[in-house]
Scaffold this active site. Structure first.
Site, PDB file in Angstrom:
ATOM      1  N   LYS A 667      -1.363  12.924   4.330  1.00  0.00           N
ATOM      2  CA  LYS A 667       0.381  13.104   4.838  1.00  0.00           C
ATOM      3  C   LYS A 667       0.324  14.094   6.013  1.00  0.00           C
ATOM      4  CE  LYS A 667       0.763  13.430  -0.303  1.00  0.00           C
ATOM      5  NZ  LYS A 667      -0.549  13.592  -0.403  1.00  0.00           N
ATOM      6  N   GLU A 694       0.945   3.892   3.866  1.00  0.00           N
ATOM      7  CA  GLU A 694       1.774   3.510   2.600  1.00  0.00           C
ATOM      8  C   GLU A 694       1.418   4.506   1.584  1.00  0.00           C
ATOM      9  OE1 GLU A 694       4.188   2.576   0.636  1.00  0.00           O
ATOM     10  OE2 GLU A 694       4.109   0.713   1.618  1.00  0.00           O
ATOM     11  N   VAL A 697       3.207   8.371   0.465  1.00  0.00           N
ATOM     12  CA  VAL A 697       4.113   8.829  -0.389  1.00  0.00           C
ATOM     13  C   VAL A 697       3.845   8.353  -1.901  1.00  0.00           C
ATOM     14  CG1 VAL A 697       6.663   8.517  -0.972  1.00  0.00           C
ATOM     15  CG2 VAL A 697       5.733   8.612   1.548  1.00  0.00           C
ATOM     16  N   LEU A 701       2.224   2.604  -4.794  1.00  0.00           N
ATOM     17  CA  LEU A 701       3.502   2.150  -4.805  1.00  0.00           C
ATOM     18  C   LEU A 701       4.296   1.479  -3.453  1.00  0.00           C
ATOM     19  CD1 LEU A 701       5.117   4.631  -7.159  1.00  0.00           C
ATOM     20  CD2 LEU A 701       4.232   2.444  -7.991  1.00  0.00           C
ATOM     21  N   GLY A 752      -7.493  16.440 -15.504  1.00  0.00           N
ATOM     22  CA  GLY A 752      -7.790  15.897 -14.012  1.00  0.00           C
ATOM     23  C   GLY A 752      -6.496  15.701 -13.094  1.00  0.00           C
ATOM     24  N   GLU A 755      -4.870  19.243  -8.723  1.00  0.00           N
ATOM     25  CA  GLU A 755      -5.691  19.984  -7.654  1.00  0.00           C
ATOM     26  C   GLU A 755      -6.650  21.047  -8.384  1.00  0.00           C
ATOM     27  OE1 GLU A 755      -6.395  18.539  -4.668  1.00  0.00           O
ATOM     28  OE2 GLU A 755      -4.697  17.361  -4.782  1.00  0.00           O
ATOM     29  N   ASP A 766       3.427  19.512  -1.709  1.00  0.00           N
ATOM     30  CA  ASP A 766       3.000  18.367  -1.408  1.00  0.00           C
ATOM     31  C   ASP A 766       4.299  17.486  -1.604  1.00  0.00           C
ATOM     32  OD1 ASP A 766       0.971  16.054  -1.726  1.00  0.00           O
ATOM     33  OD2 ASP A 766       1.878  15.787  -3.498  1.00  0.00           O
ATOM     34  N   LYS A 770       6.128  14.464   1.530  1.00  0.00           N
ATOM     35  CA  LYS A 770       6.528  13.348   1.070  1.00  0.00           C
ATOM     36  C   LYS A 770       7.985  13.249   1.421  1.00  0.00           C
ATOM     37  CE  LYS A 770       3.054  12.521  -2.459  1.00  0.00           C
ATOM     38  NZ  LYS A 770       2.963  12.315  -4.015  1.00  0.00           N
ATOM     39  N   GLY A 887      -3.643   9.428  -8.726  1.00  0.00           N
ATOM     40  CA  GLY A 887      -5.006   8.910  -9.245  1.00  0.00           C
ATOM     41  C   GLY A 887      -5.780   8.076  -8.135  1.00  0.00           C
TER      42      GLY A 887
END
Length: 910
Positions: A667, A694, A697, A701, A752, A755, A766, A770, A887
């Site tokens: 990012k 892609e 963000v 998706l 999990g 971070e 984060d 975005k 993920g």
């Protein structure tokens, strides 16, 4: 073979060379007769006799072991199949035992003599010992063996005569090409004598040797070539047959061994067939014998679709027409010399190119039949199969230059082209390719780079008055050019073939400087910058022969997402290549410390072991990493940045300036300094490179792609609001009455979903990155620092030294978070951590808000993300995008999808 260029003037005293040719006096002056007697004499070589000619290059006959193998092949044909066979031999080539070719050693002896260096004696004595040793291994060491004795005596006599002749050269200190021709031809003579003796020693007692100087009659012509006198040569061959083969003999039991490369002139002087003359002598002999076929035995599996030293995937061709072989050889392919095909072509004699060292290889057939190649059984029809039938091969000529002459004074003036090329011809310069516009305003032509200065000089002299008056511009030269040719006899029937070639070059960022195509359309020729030669050759070969798209990938950041992506590549790339024609090859992997670079595609089944091997990796240098990809033979270089490093982001600009496209889930560029972001986006437009992001963000998706589609189709973004963090989505989806906030955070970390330090998620930065990205995509030029962010990390815990310390102290603040949750529940709402962009006000925000349980944000489960987009078209019912937004698998999948989108820009099916 390499031999002295240029045909010399006849020496004033040629008796020495004329009388030194064995048997030349006996048949000199014979003319072909139309009488019945002459016709009977030539019946032995009539087409119906079915002669087959084999020609063996120097590598195939380099030493006794290889001569034995030739004899074994011959015995199968002659004894086993009763085949009438003529074998044309070269001089011994280089081998591990003797790295210098016999021909080169003879030329070296001539050079030493010319330099008045007595080393020529040692050169000749080494050659004598080399051939004696080979004779002893083939014929035995028994000196009473007449075959060995005769061979040694004739060899010794030849060496003795050569020493005397070279001694004379040392006195005058000068040689001639005629003399060199005479000396250098002994290599073929000695080898053919030895092989014939070995055949006789092995039981093929009727084997006979033809000294080609007793048969072939040639005269020098232009361009360092010779013209064959077929009438005289045919008569000489019949005379040889009459003298050496008794009437009624079984021709199938009498193989002929012919010296390659050498011949004689009409006055009896020894000469050679010049460059590539050994193959030429083979096809000439096939024409004289009206052979059924000729096989050129060499050290490769056939004629290749491209130079295998430059294109790894080049493959042996099953079939070529004469014209295709001629075109490929003209443009530098390792085929027959163009001149060598002519005798076989004229008499419609099929030519086989076969590998002496790989007898299982099918080889390449060259004949007059038009044919198309079919895919191998079981392979199915690949994406590029149509083009494989159109283009047979590609070849390049390096070290060329373009000479350009242009100006209004050329338009409509008859004879201008004649003056240009006449003057160039008179200067002894060979023109390789010509390109002229229909307006006649300019003419450019390609020559060898070393000839360009002279061509420029003579043209300036020829047109100096035109240049002085301004009717012609200055004659210019473009150096460092390579000529690339695509060859195929089906080109004139294939609509779009040239466009397909030019598109492949364009996709590889290769600029075309000039192009030419004749109306016969056997080839399409382009001139390109030499530094792009290998990349261009790989690009067009891949487009026509392999996959439509070939991509060289370098992956930075082989962590969780990067490693997952490599595993997805491992499982899917073969399918992608077969079904979509997309050939993705990983040529580099880099971490913050080390990098693994490979000229071959990295084995994705073992990449982790290779990357861990310090003998195979080196210190990471991201510019060198880029250079490695650019220098690869793949036409489309791409770097996939799976790191989260701002340091790596600083390299996007130099990467893209070098023509490397970038695909990333990182990012940092899209949310970093606005100036850097704009530079990268501008490069995307100006450099014809691509930048796909892609996964920055919504992981996998389609958020960025959807926004771009809306904007490109004329819609206008009004606002964007969403839950962009899979971690925070999980936490607040599970933050219900009776649960402690700290327990849910610990649960998320154990699962999990966070971070290593949960504060990286809870700080909201984060999400802010975005939001910044989406704002910029929507036309709002925000800096990250301009977005207010509500951090969920208590200020008192920001200074905790570790994640463990933070989690230990977090329960102290549960009461504050529980109060917020209870207040929301009292209103029938739930808490959600949301990022938003308001295009109208030009503002963004990141904060914790409450929403009714009926709101789409309240319906999320697990780690899902959701984005609501309000536009001019989607006002009352916002566009909703939802699904897993975190993920390694989905993020890597999003990156993989971006790579496929990139390939679609280069012509891959979408």
């Amino acid at each position: 073979q390499q031999h002295p260029p240029a045909t010399p003037p006849r020496p004033s005293n040629s008796k020495l060379f004329a009388t030194s040719v064995r048997g030349s006096g006996a048949i000199k002056g014979l003319k072909p007769k139309e009488s019945e007697e002459a016709s009977r004499e030539s019946q032995w070589r009539d087409k119906s006799q079915g002669w087959v000619v084999w020609k063996f290059g120097g590598t195939c006959v380099a030493g006794p072991d290889r001569l034995r193998k030739v004899a074994e092949l011959l015995e199968k044909k002659v004894v086993g199949e009763k085949q009438k066979l003529a074998v044309v031999l070269s001089a011994m080539g280089s081998s591990a035992e003797e790295p210098v070719k016999v021909t080169d050693q003879l030329l070296r002896a001539v050079r030493h003599a010319t330099e008045r260096d007595d080393e020529y004696k040692n050169d000749l004595e080494k050659l004598e010992q080399l051939h004696i040793k080979a004779a002893q291994q083939l014929l035995g060491e028994d000196e009473t063996n007449p075959l060995l004795r005769e061979y040694r005596e004739s060899l010794h006599e030849d060496i003795k005569n050569l020493k005397s002749m070279l001694r004379a050269i040392t006195i005058v200190g000068v040689s001639s090409t005629a003399f060199s021709d005479f000396v250098v031809g002994h290599g073929e003579l000695w080898n053919s004598r030895l092989f014939t003796s070995y055949l006789q020693h092995s039981g093929i007692t009727r084997a006979r040797m033809v000294d080609a100087r007793d048969v072939l009659v040639v005269e020098p012509s232009e361009q360092d070539t010779v013209e064959v006198d077929y009438a005289a040569s045919s008569a000489n061959l019949d005379a040889w047959h009459r003298e050496h083969v008794p009437p009624g003999s079984d021709e199938a039991a009498s193989p002929i061994v012919v010296t390659g490369f050498i011949a004689k002139r009409s006055d009896g002087r020894a000469t050679t067939l010049r460059r590539n003359g050994s193959d030429y002598s083979g096809t000439i002999m096939s024409a004289l014998l009206n052979a059924r076929s000729i096989t050129i035995w060499t050290d490769v599996d056939g004629v290749y679709s491209a130079d295998p030293r430059k294109v790894i995937e080049a493959e042996p061709l099953q079939h070529l027409t004469y014209n295709e072989a001629w075109e490929l050889s003209y443009f530098g392919a390792n085929v027959l010399h163009p001149r060598s095909t002519l005798p076989a072509m004229k008499h419609d004699i099929p030519i086989w190119i076969k590998n002496f060292f790989n007898l299982e290889a099918e080889g390449t057939l060259i004949d007059s039949n038009q044919s198309s190649r079919s895919p191998a059984p079981g392979t199915g029809v690949r994406v590029g199969e149509r083009w494989r039938n159109v283009i047979k091969g590609f070849a390049t000529i390096d070290d060329c230059a373009l000479v350009n002459i242009e100006g209004t004074g050329m338009v409509g003036v008859p004879g201008t082209a004649s003056r240009i090329f006449g003057r160039v011809r008179d200067a002894g310069i060979n023109v390789i390719m010509i390109s002229q516009g229909s307006s006649e305003h300019s003419v450019c032509f390609a020559v060898k780079g070393e000839d360009a200065p002279l061509a420029c000089e003579v043209l300036r002299d020829e047109f100096k008055e035109y240049i002085k008056s301004g009717l012609l511009d200055e004659v210019s030269v473009i150096k460092d050019c390579t000529i690339l040719a695509a060859v195929g006899s089906q080109l004139n029937r294939a609509i779009g073939a040239s466009a397909h070639m030019f598109t492949a070059l364009s996709n590889a960022n290769v600029n075309i400087r000039a192009t030419a195509q004749g109306c016969s359309e056997h080839n399409v020729t382009v001139v390109i910058n030499s530094k792009h030669s290998t990349r261009a050759l790989e690009a067009v070969h891949s487009a026509f022969y392999l996959s439509n798209i070939t991509v060289a990938v370098g992956l930075v950041g082989p962590g969780l997402v990067g490693a997952t992506l490599l595993n997805q590549f491992r499982d899917q790339l073969a399918v992608l290549k077969q079904e979509k024609g997309i050939d993705v090859r990983v040529h580099g992997i880099a971490s913050s410390k080390n990098m693994l670079l490979s000229n071959e595609p990295i084995d994705l089944n073992n990449w982790e072991q290779e990357f861990a091997d310090t003998n195979k990796t080196e210190i990471c240098d991201l510019i060198q990493f880029k250079d490695h990809l650019v220098s690869s033979s793949c036409p489309i270089p791409v770097i996939i940045d799976c790191s989260a490093s701002d340091f790596v982001s600083d390299y996007y600009v130099p990467w893209m300036e070098s023509g490397v496209s970038v695909v990333t889930p990182n990012k940092k560029v899209n949310s970093g300094p606005l100036e850097r972001y704009r530079t990268v986006k501008d490069l995307q437009e100006k450099q014809s490179v691509h930048y796909f992001y892609e996964a920055t963000v919504g992981a996998g998706l389609p958020v960025i792609a959807t926004l771009k589609d809306l904007i490109n189709s004329g819609d206008h973004i009004r606002s964007i609001e969403g839950i962009f963090s899979g971690t925070l989505s999980y936490i607040f989806n599970n933050f219900e009455p009776g649960k402690k906030f700290s327990d849910i955070v610990k649960e998320a970390k154990a699962g999990g979903y966070t971070e290593p330090d949960p504060r990286d998620d809870l700080s909201g930065m984060d999400v802010a990155r975005k939001v910044t990205t989406l704002a910029r995509e929507s036309g709002v030029p925000l800096e990250l620092s301009e977005i207010p962010v509500q951090s969920l990390v208590p200020s008192e815990l920001e200074a905790c030294a570790s994640a463990e310390e933070y989690l230990e102290k977090l329960p102290e603040f549960d009461e504050e978070m529980s109060k917020l949750q209870e207040e929301a529940a009292a209103k029938g709402e739930v808490l959600r951590y949301v990022g938003a962009v308001d295009v109208a006000t030009g503002q963004g925000s990141v904060e914790l808000k409450s929403y009714p349980t009926s709101h789409p944000f309240a319906q999320l489960k697990g780690t899902d993300n959701i984005i609501l987009c309000v536009t001019d078209r989607y006002t009352e019912n916002p566009l909703v995008i939802t699904g897993p937004g975190a993920g390694a698998e989905v993020t890597a999948g999003g990156v993989f999808s971006d790579l496929i989108r990139l390939c679609a820009h280069f012509g891959a099916p979408s």
